[in-house]
Design a protein around this motif. Structure first.
Motif, PDB file in Angstrom:
ATOM      1  N   MET A   1      16.551  27.102  -3.244  1.00 59.38           N
ATOM      2  CA  MET A   1      15.911  28.510  -2.925  1.00 59.38           C
ATOM      3  C   MET A   1      14.986  28.092  -1.816  1.00 59.38           C
ATOM      4  SD  MET A   1      14.826  30.587  -5.820  1.00 59.38           S
ATOM      5  CE  MET A   1      13.955  32.114  -5.633  1.00 59.38           C
ATOM      6  N   ALA A   2      15.203  29.191  -0.947  1.00 56.86           N
ATOM      7  CA  ALA A   2      14.562  28.853   0.482  1.00 56.86           C
ATOM      8  C   ALA A   2      13.302  29.747   0.188  1.00 56.86           C
ATOM      9  CB  ALA A   2      15.447  29.442   1.574  1.00 56.86           C
ATOM     10  N   PHE A   3      12.455  29.432   1.128  1.00 56.88           N
ATOM     11  CA  PHE A   3      10.959  29.938   1.053  1.00 56.88           C
ATOM     12  C   PHE A   3      11.069  30.743   2.301  1.00 56.88           C
ATOM     13  CE2 PHE A   3       6.386  30.262   1.447  1.00 56.88           C
ATOM     14  CZ  PHE A   3       6.328  30.624   0.244  1.00 56.88           C
ATOM     15  N   ASN A   4      10.915  32.348   2.123  1.00 50.77           N
ATOM     16  CA  ASN A   4      10.837  33.064   3.213  1.00 50.77           C
ATOM     17  C   ASN A   4       9.443  33.331   3.649  1.00 50.77           C
ATOM     18  OD1 ASN A   4      11.193  34.965   5.285  1.00 50.77           O
ATOM     19  ND2 ASN A   4      12.360  36.269   3.930  1.00 50.77           N
ATOM     20  N   VAL A   5       8.915  32.589   4.873  1.00 51.56           N
ATOM     21  CA  VAL A   5       7.610  32.749   5.309  1.00 51.56           C
ATOM     22  C   VAL A   5       7.491  34.018   5.963  1.00 51.56           C
ATOM     23  CG1 VAL A   5       6.063  31.622   6.939  1.00 51.56           C
ATOM     24  CG2 VAL A   5       7.515  30.401   5.626  1.00 51.56           C
ATOM     25  N   GLU A   6       8.222  34.558   6.876  1.00 55.47           N
ATOM     26  CA  GLU A   6       8.214  35.733   7.196  1.00 55.47           C
ATOM     27  C   GLU A   6       7.830  36.956   6.251  1.00 55.47           C
ATOM     28  OE1 GLU A   6       7.827  36.544  10.660  1.00 55.47           O
ATOM     29  OE2 GLU A   6       7.790  34.276  10.923  1.00 55.47           O
ATOM     30  N   TYR A   7       8.745  36.734   5.363  1.00 55.21           N
ATOM     31  CA  TYR A   7       8.463  37.692   4.115  1.00 55.21           C
ATOM     32  C   TYR A   7       6.984  37.906   3.563  1.00 55.21           C
ATOM     33  CZ  TYR A   7       8.929  40.317  -0.186  1.00 55.21           C
ATOM     34  OH  TYR A   7       8.704  41.313  -1.342  1.00 55.21           O
ATOM     35  N   LEU A   8       6.465  36.754   3.516  1.00 53.68           N
ATOM     36  CA  LEU A   8       5.163  36.317   2.837  1.00 53.68           C
ATOM     37  C   LEU A   8       4.251  36.848   3.746  1.00 53.68           C
ATOM     38  CD1 LEU A   8       4.261  35.178   0.278  1.00 53.68           C
ATOM     39  CD2 LEU A   8       3.935  33.071   1.345  1.00 53.68           C
TER      40      LEU A   8
ATOM     41  N   SER B   1       4.356  39.274   6.112  1.00 52.71           N
ATOM     42  CA  SER B   1       4.541  40.765   6.175  1.00 52.71           C
ATOM     43  C   SER B   1       3.677  41.335   4.710  1.00 52.71           C
ATOM     44  CB  SER B   1       5.781  41.446   6.148  1.00 52.71           C
ATOM     45  OG  SER B   1       6.411  40.953   5.034  1.00 52.71           O
ATOM     46  N   LYS B   2       3.927  40.619   3.594  1.00 51.47           N
ATOM     47  CA  LYS B   2       3.314  40.849   2.549  1.00 51.47           C
ATOM     48  C   LYS B   2       1.863  41.018   2.662  1.00 51.47           C
ATOM     49  CE  LYS B   2       6.454  42.667  -0.012  1.00 51.47           C
ATOM     50  NZ  LYS B   2       6.554  44.318  -0.248  1.00 51.47           N
ATOM     51  N   VAL B   3       1.165  39.797   3.077  1.00 51.60           N
ATOM     52  CA  VAL B   3      -0.024  39.479   3.390  1.00 51.60           C
ATOM     53  C   VAL B   3      -0.747  40.392   4.418  1.00 51.60           C
ATOM     54  CG1 VAL B   3      -1.829  37.846   4.344  1.00 51.60           C
ATOM     55  CG2 VAL B   3       0.004  36.979   2.759  1.00 51.60           C
ATOM     56  N   MET B   4      -0.028  40.762   5.280  1.00 50.97           N
ATOM     57  CA  MET B   4      -0.440  41.946   6.364  1.00 50.97           C
ATOM     58  C   MET B   4      -0.699  43.178   5.816  1.00 50.97           C
ATOM     59  SD  MET B   4      -1.262  40.076   8.970  1.00 50.97           S
ATOM     60  CE  MET B   4      -1.292  41.530  10.327  1.00 50.97           C
TER      61      MET B   4
END
Length: 155
Positions: free
Chosen positions: A1-8, A10-13
């Motif tokens: 399972m890959a960890f999507n940094v960009e998605y994370l 955007s959620k933090v923003m």
């Protein structure tokens, strides 16, 4: 399972923006409540100003017209006269009790402690009590008779 940094990111923003929006809404609400509190305090001050002005107006009216007032004001003026008579009685009792206790309370001390009101009109036929002091009720019967539209007994 890959960890999507960009998605994370955007959620933090999104959470940061939501937090900032909530903080701004809270600050706006606090400013509004503060302004409301200031306006309410200003209204209380103005109401106190009105109360003092009405009191002064009533005092001036009473001093100028007193017992010769119109019928709709008579009961209020009579209440004032009764209160002034009671104050005079209490002042006399204060002096009597102070004399018995050996205190040095004077009439001026008692008057300073009491609310300031205009003096009650004294009758021309004020009688002195047996102890030599001024009777605070002297002339009260004549005043009551005059208030009721009757002629005083001594005429």
């Amino acid at each position: 399972m890959a960890f999507n940094v960009e998605y994370l990111k955007s959620k933090v923003m999104d959470l940061r923006q939501t937090g900032a929006d909530l903080a701004q809404t809270g600050a706006d609400r606090a400013r509004t409540l503060s302004n409301i509190a200031k306006l309410k305090a200003a209204n209380l001050g103005e109401q106190e100003t009105l109360r003092k002005a009405y009191t002064e107006l009533g005092r001036l009216y009473f001093e100028k017209y007193g017992i010769s007032t119109e019928p709709e004001f008579f009961s209020v003026c009579a209440t004032i006269d009764e209160a002034l008579a009671k104050i005079a009685i209490n002042d006399a009792k204060i002096q009597e009790l102070s004399a018995e206790a050996g205190d040095t309370v004077t009439a001026e001390d008692a008057a300073e402690a009491a609310p300031q009101e205009p003096a009650a009109p004294e009758a021309e036929t004020a009688e002195e009590p047996a102890d030599g002091g001024v009777d605070p009720l002297a002339g009260l019967d004549a005043f009551i008779d005059q208030a009721n539209g009757e002629q005083p007994d001594d005429e």
